[in-house]
Motif scaffolding. Structure first.
Motif, PDB file in Angstrom:
ATOM      1  N   ALA A  46       0.790  -1.099   0.027  1.00 42.83           N
ATOM      2  CA  ALA A  46       0.329   0.185   0.008  1.00 42.83           C
ATOM      3  C   ALA A  46       0.957   0.705  -0.097  1.00 42.83           C
ATOM      4  N   VAL A  47       2.021   1.234   0.847  1.00 37.21           N
ATOM      5  CA  VAL A  47       2.769   2.548   0.950  1.00 37.21           C
ATOM      6  C   VAL A  47       3.473   2.913  -0.522  1.00 37.21           C
ATOM      7  N   ALA A  60      -4.539   2.578  -0.130  1.00 33.05           N
ATOM      8  CA  ALA A  60      -6.156   2.555   0.675  1.00 33.05           C
ATOM      9  C   ALA A  60      -7.088   1.359   0.518  1.00 33.05           C
ATOM     10  N   ILE A  61      -6.879   1.832  -1.418  1.00 31.98           N
ATOM     11  CA  ILE A  61      -8.443   0.685  -2.048  1.00 31.98           C
ATOM     12  C   ILE A  61      -7.551  -0.417  -2.177  1.00 31.98           C
ATOM     13  N   LEU A  62      -5.515  -0.618  -2.571  1.00 30.85           N
ATOM     14  CA  LEU A  62      -5.599  -2.674  -2.441  1.00 30.85           C
ATOM     15  C   LEU A  62      -4.933  -2.352  -1.186  1.00 30.85           C
ATOM     16  N   PHE A  63      -4.796  -2.326  -0.073  1.00 32.31           N
ATOM     17  CA  PHE A  63      -4.082  -2.951   1.190  1.00 32.31           C
ATOM     18  C   PHE A  63      -5.456  -3.593   1.153  1.00 32.31           C
ATOM     19  N   PRO A  64      -7.049  -3.913   1.358  1.00 33.46           N
ATOM     20  CA  PRO A  64      -7.347  -5.153   1.909  1.00 33.46           C
ATOM     21  C   PRO A  64      -6.792  -6.206   1.712  1.00 33.46           C
ATOM     22  N   VAL A  65      -6.292  -6.483  -0.031  1.00 35.84           N
ATOM     23  CA  VAL A  65      -5.267  -7.645  -0.398  1.00 35.84           C
ATOM     24  C   VAL A  65      -5.210  -8.744   0.958  1.00 35.84           C
ATOM     25  N   ALA A 204      -7.421   4.182   4.596  1.00 40.70           N
ATOM     26  CA  ALA A 204      -7.613   5.849   3.957  1.00 40.70           C
ATOM     27  C   ALA A 204      -7.681   6.574   5.396  1.00 40.70           C
ATOM     28  N   MET A 205      -8.045   6.349   6.358  1.00 40.84           N
ATOM     29  CA  MET A 205      -8.165   7.200   7.547  1.00 40.84           C
ATOM     30  C   MET A 205      -7.335   7.364   8.491  1.00 40.84           C
TER      31      MET A 205
END
Length: 281
Positions: A46-47, A60-65, A204-205
């Motif tokens: 993500a970073v 943030a959109i891709l981190f949940p993988v 994201a937050m």
């Protein structure tokens, strides 16, 4: 149907908490180690994406993988067991004790930390070519995150400590919602969608996740962040863990349990029908 009613998936939550309490030390640590390692890799991903694109929301959109992978593989995060295991105690499952719950928390903490630290060392080697040069752009960004979210909070004193705690509460409110969301569906796609939404929101937050921080802050120390190990534990990890505990248990575990397992009193159905007939006449 691929959807479970609330009364069904909350019972699954209690069952899952019970099974984790009675799991062997070996399996608990292995599953926690792998969860910490996979989540750490997702944080790096993500970073990296955020730095490369210059658009943090993409990361943030891709981190949940990472969260989806570790959940589907049956691995355990501290944030998840904070929510699930106390329910088995509250439900008075046979053989479940407070000591058993605390044992599970301790083992998962150790396993998560070891997994995240392993990836932190590996990625520090990658970012610096075996510590032979300055870290690359992603490595420098990770060092800055560790500094801003330790001494950055310390600059505000008690108000900073409160802020960390509340960010920890909000984080596990969302993360534990992702854990529960996966139990709502019986299909892989349904589980992934249900997990993805709240996990994306917390990242994201910039809420504080104790296991993600087990990677970010040791990495920051290795990559030139200007803070100490004591700064990390006092001004991030400890208040974050406490906030994660309160957020997951109070806002997800107990609320769902209270209204879907220990439901409130219902009015007499026959009285309701009779009243409706009178009103119709």
């Amino acid at each position: 149907m691929a959807y479970l009613a609330p009364s069904e998936f909350v019972t699954k939550m209690v069952d899952a908490g019970e099974s984790k309490i009675f799991m062997s030390t070996r399996d608990t640590v292995i599953r926690a180690y792998m969860a910490g390692a996979i989540l750490a890799l997702a944080a790096v991903f993500a970073v990296t994406v955020a730095v490369q694109t210059g658009v943090p929301i993409v990361g943030a959109i891709l981190f949940p993988v990472g969260f989806c992978m570790l959940y589907l593989l049956g691995f355990d995060l501290l944030t998840g067991v904070f929510t699930l295991t106390p329910l088995a105690l509250i439900d008075k499952r046979p053989g479940v004790t407070l000591g058993g719950v605390l044992r599970n928390w301790g083992l998962v903490f150790v396993g998560n930390f070891a997994g995240a630290l392993t990836v932190a060392v590996m990625m520090a080697i990658v970012f610096t070519y075996g510590f032979s040069t300055e870290p690359d752009a992603v490595g420098k960004k990770i060092g800055m995150i560790g500094e801003s979210r330790t001494v950055g909070y310390a600059a505000y004193g008690a108000a900073g400590m409160l802020t960390i705690f509340i960010r920890g509460v909000l984080c596990n409110w969302m993360v534990s919602t992702g854990v529960v969301g996966a139990m709502i569906s019986t299909s892989v796609s349904g589980k992934v969608i249900a997990m993805w939404m709240p996990i994306m929101l917390f990242f994201a937050m910039a809420f504080e996740h104790s296991v993600v921080n087990m990677f970010l802050f040791p990495s920051g120390l290795m990559l030139g962040g200007n803070f100490s190990i004591m700064d990390y534990f006092i001004w991030n990890e400890i208040p974050t863990v406490l906030g994660n505990l309160v957020g997951g248990l109070a806002f997800t575990g107990l609320t769902l349990y209270a209204t879907h397992v220990r439901t409130g009193a219902k009015r007499n159905a026959n009285v309701d029908v009779a009243a409706m007939r009178v009103a119709a006449e």
